[in-house]
Write an enzyme that holds these catalytic residues in place. Structure first.
Site: not given
Length: 130
Positions: A53-55
Site C-alpha cells: 500500500g505504501e509503495s
C-alpha cells in the site's frame, strides 16, 4: 510507467517482489507474491500489505506532486479483512484528495479470487525540494 522506470521502485519493494502493472494519474496497480511475505502460520503478513500500500500510494503521490515538491508520508493505516494464503495479491491505488500540500490515497488489496484482504490509506505531505 515511464515514471517508475526512471525512478525505480526501491530496494524494499524489489525484495518483496512488487511489480507495477499500471501507473497513470487516475490510479496505480501493482502485484506482490504471497510466498516469501508470510507470517509463521503461512498467511500473508499484515505488514506486507502495508508495504504494498505504501509503495503504491507514495509513488503515486510523487507522480502527482506539484513541481519542485516531493511527497513524504504523514500517516498510514490499514484494516485487514481477509487472509491470502498463496498466489499473488493485487493492490489498486486511487487518489482520494490531491491538494496543493497534501494527498490522500486509498489502496484496496485483493487476492486472486477478488476477495478484499486489506484496505490501506496513506496521507502524504508535499515538501518543497530545497
Amino acid at each position: 510507467m515511464e515514471f517508475i522506470r526512471d525512478l525505480g521502485v526501491g530496494a524494499l519493494a524489489e525484495k518483496m517482489g512488487i511489480e507495477f502493472l499500471e501507473f497513470t494519474p487516475e490510479r496505480a496497480v501493482a502485484t506482490m507474491p504471497v510466498e516469501g511475505n508470510t507470517q509463521p502460520v503461512m498467511l500473508m503478513h499484515g505488514g506486507a500489505y502495508v508495504v504494498l500500500g505504501e509503495s503504491l500510494g507514495s509513488m503515486h503521490a510523487n507522480l502527482m506532486a506539484p513541481e519542485g515538491h516531493v511527497a513524504v508520508g504523514l500517516d498510514i493505516n490499514a484494516t485487514h479483512t481477509g487472509s491470502a494464503r498463496s498466489g499473488i495479491v493485487t493492490g489498486v491505488c486511487t487518489p482520494i484528495k490531491l491538494g496543493r500540500s497534501v494527498s490522500v490515497h486509498e489502496i484496496v488489496i485483493s487476492d486472486e479470487r477478488g476477495q478484499r484482504c486489506s484496505t490501506v490509506r496513506i496521507t502524504n505531505f508535499y515538501k518543497r525540494i530545497a
